[in-house]
Design a protein around this motif. Structure first.
Motif, PDB file in Angstrom:
ATOM      1  N   SER A   1       0.836  -1.196   0.000  1.00 23.70           N
ATOM      2  CA  SER A   1       0.000   0.000   0.000  1.00 23.70           C
ATOM      3  C   SER A   1       0.874   1.250   0.000  1.00 23.70           C
ATOM      4  O   SER A   1       1.702   1.440   0.895  1.00 23.70           O
TER       5      SER A   1
ATOM      6  N   TRP B   1      -1.188   6.819  12.779  1.00 25.48           N
ATOM      7  CA  TRP B   1      -2.529   6.242  12.912  1.00 25.48           C
ATOM      8  C   TRP B   1      -3.085   5.838  11.550  1.00 25.48           C
ATOM      9  O   TRP B   1      -3.701   4.778  11.419  1.00 25.48           O
TER      10      TRP B   1
ATOM     11  N   THR C   1      -1.315   2.666  10.493  1.00 24.88           N
ATOM     12  CA  THR C   1      -1.789   1.516  11.266  1.00 24.88           C
ATOM     13  C   THR C   1      -3.169   1.072  10.797  1.00 24.88           C
ATOM     14  O   THR C   1      -3.404  -0.127  10.587  1.00 24.88           O
ATOM     15  N   LEU C   2      -4.070   2.018  10.623  1.00 24.52           N
ATOM     16  CA  LEU C   2      -5.427   1.662  10.202  1.00 24.52           C
ATOM     17  C   LEU C   2      -5.466   1.102   8.782  1.00 24.52           C
ATOM     18  O   LEU C   2      -6.216   0.161   8.498  1.00 24.52           O
ATOM     19  N   GLN C   3      -4.649   1.646   7.895  1.00 22.93           N
ATOM     20  CA  GLN C   3      -4.578   1.111   6.532  1.00 22.93           C
ATOM     21  C   GLN C   3      -3.984  -0.299   6.521  1.00 22.93           C
ATOM     22  O   GLN C   3      -4.421  -1.165   5.762  1.00 22.93           O
TER      23      GLN C   3
ATOM     24  N   ILE D   1      -4.180  -2.464   8.985  1.00 23.13           N
ATOM     25  CA  ILE D   1      -5.234  -3.344   9.503  1.00 23.13           C
ATOM     26  C   ILE D   1      -6.307  -3.579   8.442  1.00 23.13           C
ATOM     27  O   ILE D   1      -6.728  -4.721   8.205  1.00 23.13           O
ATOM     28  N   ALA D   2      -6.744  -2.516   7.795  1.00 24.37           N
ATOM     29  CA  ALA D   2      -7.817  -2.625   6.807  1.00 24.37           C
ATOM     30  C   ALA D   2      -7.440  -3.526   5.642  1.00 24.37           C
ATOM     31  O   ALA D   2      -8.276  -4.287   5.135  1.00 24.37           O
ATOM     32  N   SER D   3      -6.184  -3.486   5.235  1.00 25.58           N
ATOM     33  CA  SER D   3      -5.769  -4.313   4.106  1.00 25.58           C
ATOM     34  C   SER D   3      -5.565  -5.775   4.485  1.00 25.58           C
ATOM     35  O   SER D   3      -5.551  -6.641   3.621  1.00 25.58           O
ATOM     36  N   ARG D   4      -5.440  -6.056   5.773  1.00 31.87           N
ATOM     37  CA  ARG D   4      -5.172  -7.430   6.214  1.00 31.87           C
ATOM     38  C   ARG D   4      -6.338  -8.093   6.927  1.00 31.87           C
ATOM     39  O   ARG D   4      -6.297  -9.288   7.178  1.00 31.87           O
ATOM     40  N   ILE D   5      -7.383  -7.372   7.241  1.00 28.72           N
ATOM     41  CA  ILE D   5      -8.439  -7.905   8.100  1.00 28.72           C
ATOM     42  C   ILE D   5      -9.159  -9.100   7.471  1.00 28.72           C
ATOM     43  O   ILE D   5      -9.464 -10.069   8.162  1.00 28.72           O
ATOM     44  N   ALA D   6      -9.425  -9.061   6.184  1.00 34.55           N
ATOM     45  CA  ALA D   6     -10.099 -10.192   5.533  1.00 34.55           C
ATOM     46  C   ALA D   6      -9.196 -11.428   5.547  1.00 34.55           C
ATOM     47  O   ALA D   6      -9.665 -12.546   5.798  1.00 34.55           O
TER      48      ALA D   6
END
Length: 142
Positions: free
Chosen positions: A42, A83, A86-88, A90-95
């Motif tokens: 990303s 932040w 970190t959020l990006q 998490i968002a790219s790996r959550i699935a």
């Protein structure tokens, strides 16, 4: 000025920059793992981590030399960048995390997941350390 407070503010800023670099390294490791390599890297995560480290370094340099008014915004920009990274992350790996934890739970996938978890935690700690560091001063009064 209390030298202990001065050391704490500078130390938190340096520690935050180091943790951001470590988190970036774990992000790059995770982006090249077998399971997560298909997601790619990303540009937002890479750019925001680099921006956060640059802000930390510029803040340290500017507080050592003088007291420019614009340097007060650098720690805030650094925190926001950390932040967002970190959020990006998490968002790219959550699935993928959900899939590994439910259906694709094997040793290789768990090893790939471990680097993602470490990277997220380190970036999160970097942001928190920088937030705490803002309560302390980094300038020497002349």
């Amino acid at each position: 000025m209390n030298k202990r407070k001065l050391a704490a503010g500078t130390g938190c800023t340096v520690l935050s920059a180091i943790l951001a670099v470590v988190g970036f390294v774990f992000y790059m490791i995770n982006a090249n793992t077998a399971y997560f390599s298909s997601i790619g890297k990303s540009g937002v995560v890479i750019g925001t981590v680099i921006a956060a480290v640059v802000c930390d370094v510029c803040y340290l340099v500017s507080t050592k030399r003088s007291n420019p008014a614009w340097s007060d915004v650098l720690p805030i920009v650094s925190i926001v960048c950390l932040w967002v990274a970190t959020l990006q992350f998490i968002a790219s790996r959550i699935a993928g995390v959900a899939s590994i934890m439910t259906f694709e739970n094997n040793e290789q996938n768990m090893a790939d997941l471990k680097s993602a978890i470490i990277g997220v935690v380190v970036l999160l700690v970097a942001a928190i350390v920088m937030m705490v560091g803002n309560f302390f001063d980094t300038r020497k009064d002349a």
